[in-house]
Design an enzyme around this catalytic site. Structure first.
Site, PDB file in Angstrom:
ATOM      1  N   GLY A  77      44.646  47.155  33.412  1.00  9.99           N
ATOM      2  CA  GLY A  77      46.061  47.001  33.087  1.00  9.99           C
ATOM      3  C   GLY A  77      46.519  48.012  32.039  1.00  9.99           C
TER       4      GLY A  77
ATOM      5  N   ALA B 299      44.026  43.957  31.110  1.00  7.29           N
ATOM      6  CA  ALA B 299      44.470  42.572  30.945  1.00  7.29           C
ATOM      7  C   ALA B 299      43.368  41.804  30.227  1.00  7.29           C
ATOM      8  CB  ALA B 299      44.732  41.966  32.315  1.00  7.29           C
TER       9      ALA B 299
ATOM     10  N   GLU C 128      38.480  47.241  37.543  1.00  9.50           N
ATOM     11  CA  GLU C 128      38.622  45.856  38.018  1.00  9.50           C
ATOM     12  C   GLU C 128      37.563  45.472  39.029  1.00  9.50           C
ATOM     13  OE1 GLU C 128      41.086  47.985  37.606  1.00  9.50           O
ATOM     14  OE2 GLU C 128      42.874  47.019  36.796  1.00  9.50           O
TER      15      GLU C 128
ATOM     16  N   GLU D 119      47.390  50.931  34.020  1.00  8.72           N
ATOM     17  CA  GLU D 119      48.597  50.575  34.792  1.00  8.72           C
ATOM     18  C   GLU D 119      49.843  50.664  33.907  1.00  8.72           C
ATOM     19  OE1 GLU D 119      46.655  46.911  36.166  1.00  8.72           O
ATOM     20  OE2 GLU D 119      47.206  47.506  38.191  1.00  8.72           O
TER      21      GLU D 119
END
Ligand code: 3H9
Length: 622
Positions: free
Chosen positions: A109, A63, A132, A112
């Site tokens: 992300g 992200a 993260e 993910e």
């Protein structure tokens, strides 16, 4: 609106190229574009399968971290993570096989997203990870739920609490990847297209959320989570590793949707935490530190093919090992044959401990040792691209050596000094080649300590600074460019830390109390225990403080609380940092934060002394 995803059909397979330079981070609009392309592929009767690949040098680095800086409320955080969950779910629900083709990195992300695809194929030098936690976060888009379903809870715990990326072969062996491929990005695309056609032909779709085999042994999973909780080293104020364990435990105990709901709550807790704000600050400060006035992306750099180190003491030996660890052959020069033999033994011994703990094979040790050539002469110095001087702190010795180096090396060879005491400009003058001279201040042991202060002299050429920054990254370290001041920034900051501790002692606090307050705050050791455990110049700093004395501020001696101790010490650090900035030794407060975190262990979850003081002031003003 930029086209964040390109759509292109190749012989029945839709190739969706995610394109958001430089690292394809999932910022506003990116996931929407990917989802639209997936929907288009699913709706297209001429398409049998989908391949998602990153443009440029990487798949997706996660992200967009900038987004987290803007979040102020829990509702915003929950809304953001729910949106990502929903989009990944819709991608996973696609009725045609979706294959993530990973080169470079699939992080946060990015991994993910890859796990929401039905299959994953990767270049064999790709890396995947959930970093993260290094930002004070947990995976917030289903990572804590899908990852254990692919690789099992133990490895998922490793990845989500440690944050370190995993190389493709290991990810393949553990089930995160389905196939790995040799060669470049084009080879990867070709292999992904072939893989996609195979899956389409067999009508195969495998959704990660439906997989349960790796989570079957609930007791073992619970034990793994408990053991991890117990083994966690307390990280000051960073709740993320504990949250990651709770989320992974939920993946093992609860259905996918319930686990995902818990993950979203835990993510929201973390993203608004002080630790996450501080760690995100450090992430960007580190990238900012690579931007130096007068040095641009286009500044030419020299490729360092061979190096030399002068001085076979502990520092010189450590620097030689740092080079060979990065695959760079090195000449290790000393006037004393005995010192050379001793240091070669020390380096070999330090490698042997890596063999014992399984991080290196005996063959790898031999290969590395063979890259070090001990010598007592300057004969081959005209073959090297950089010389690092690591001799005793004696100006006469150093200037005479730099005069010799100016003649013994070829034009363009970098001449680096490890001095923290003397002005590199003096060494530059002595060398006769001022543009080539720079400071590389290492911390001991050089091969493990992550920081190098890069000292730019008045005459240092921009390409020498640019080469140093590139080299430091290749050595696996963090470089911060500083200007000259006595002791440079790290040691100077450390001196103010020790000095304030003595003042507190003078005012009635005990050494044990001061050390305890600071270790509770997150320092690896208090100022009085430090000389026993650290290998930086604390003993010398303490001696200086004693010699020069400390100005007594209080007339009275009395009880001092732990909060006061932390407040006084952090204020002293920030105030020294302000002087360092004013004098031009550091360019930005963030540079000082990085230096203190990497140089002497100021707790990262506090963001560094400048960030901490700024925030404390804001809080107090509120
Ligand atoms: C996450 O994904 C949470 C999810 O679970 C979802 C929750 C809901 N965002 O490092 P470099 C920029 S959290 C924004 O010098 P390298 C960086 O600032 C995220 N920007 O390159 C720099 O910009 P500039 C989890 C990012 O080749 C430029 O890219 N992911 C991001 O040495 C080049 O960076 C991570 O923590 C980002 N995610 O290393 C991965 N990543 O040129 C963080 C990079 O303006 N990234 N930038 O200074 C990395 O580890 C490294 O950047 C990477 C490349 C290994 C990818």
């Amino acid at each position: 609106m930029p086209a964040f995803a390109q759509y292109d059909v190749r012989d029945g397979v839709a190739v969706i190229t995610i394109d958001n330079p430089p690292v394809n981070a999932i910022g506003p609009g990116v996931l929407e574009a990917i989802e639209e392309s997936v929907e288009r592929g699913v709706a297209d009767p001429g398409v049998r399968a989908l391949v998602l690949i990153g443009a440029g040098a990487t798949f997706v680095a996660g992200a967009d971290i900038n987004i987290f800086r803007a979040l102020t409320t829990r509702e915003q955080a929950l809304e953001g993570t729910a949106m990502m969950h929903a989009r990944f779910r819709r991608i996973e629900d696609a009725s045609k096989p979706a294959i993530a083709a990973i080169h470079g990195h699939a992080l946060g992300g990015g991994l993910e997203l890859a796990m929401a695809c039905h299959y994953r194929i990767a270049a064999n030098d790709a890396r995947v990870g959930q970093p993260e936690v290094l930002l004070g976060l947990i995976p917030g888009a289903g990572g804590t739920q899908r990852l254990p379903r692919l690789c099992g809870p133990v490895m998922a715990l490793d990845m989500c609490t440690g944050g370190q990326p995993v190389a493709a072969p290991k990810a393949l062996a553990s089930g995160i990847l389905d196939r790995i491929v040799d060669g470049n990005r084009q080879n990867l695309i070709d292999a992904a297209l072939a893989f996609a056609r195979e899956r389409a032909a067999g009508g195969e779709i495998r959704r990660t959320r439906d997989r349960a085999d790796k989570l079957a042994d609930i007791d073992a999973a619970r034990r793994a989570c408990d053991e991890r909780r117990a083994a966690l080293e307390p990280i000051a104020q960073n709740p993320a590793p504990y949250a990651a364990i709770n989320a992974i435990e939920a993946a093992c105990m609860l259905p996918f949707d319930a686990g995902s709901a818990l993950e979203r709550e835990l993510f929201a807790d973390c993203v608004l935490s002080d630790a996450s704000r501080a760690l995100v600050h450090l992430f960007f400060a580190e990238r900012e530190a690579a931007k130096v006035a007068g040095v641009s992306r286009d500044t030419p750099t020299l490729d360092i093919g061979r190096a030399a180190v002068l001085g076979a003491g502990r520092l010189g030996g450590g620097i030689a090992r740092t080079y060979v660890d990065a695959g760079i052959p090195v000449l290790l020069k000393d006037v004393s044959q005995a010192a050379l033999a001793r240091e070669m033994q020390t380096i070999r011994r330090s490698y042997q401990s890596s063999v014992l703990n399984g991080t290196l094979t005996p063959e790898a040790v031999e290969r590395r040792m063979a890259l070090i050539t001990p010598t007592t002469a300057l004969d081959e110095f005209d073959t090297v691209d950089i010389v690092t001087e690591a001799l005793v702190e004696d100006l006469k010795v150093k200037t005479s050596v730099f005069a010799d180096l100016g003649c013994a090396t070829r034009a363009g060879c970098l001449l680096a000094s490890t001095t923290a005491t003397f002005d590199v400009d003096e060494l530059a003058r002595a060398s006769g080649r001022p543009a080539s001279v720079i400071g590389h201040h290492y911390f001991r042991p050089a091969y493990t300590m992550p920081l190098i202060e890069i000292v730019r002299g008045r005459g240092t050429g921009p390409e020498v600074v640019a080469t140093s920054l590139k080299l430091v990254k290749r050595l696996g370290k963090v470089g911060v460019v500083v200007g000259h001041c006595v002791d440079l920034v790290a040691n100077r900051m450390l001196a103010s830390y020790v000095r304030e501790a003595y003042l507190l002692l003078d005012e009635g606090a005990s050494a044990r109390q001061i050390d305890r307050a600071l270790t509770r705050f997150g320092m690896p050791a208090g100022p009085f225990a430090m000389e026993d455990v650290a290998d930086i110049d604390v003993a010398r700093i303490r001696q200086q403080v004693r010699q020069h004395g400390v100005k007594r501020r209080a007339a009275t001696r009395g009880a001092v609380t732990e909060d006061e101790i932390v407040g006084r010490i952090t204020t002293a650090l920030a105030s020294e940092g302000a002087h360092v900035l004013k004098e031009g030794c550091a360019s930005r407060p963030g540079d000082i934060d990085i230096i203190c975190c990497y140089g002497f262990g100021f707790p990262r979850a506090r963001g560094g002394p400048m960030y901490y003081a700024h925030n404390q002031r804001l809080t107090t003003d509120d």
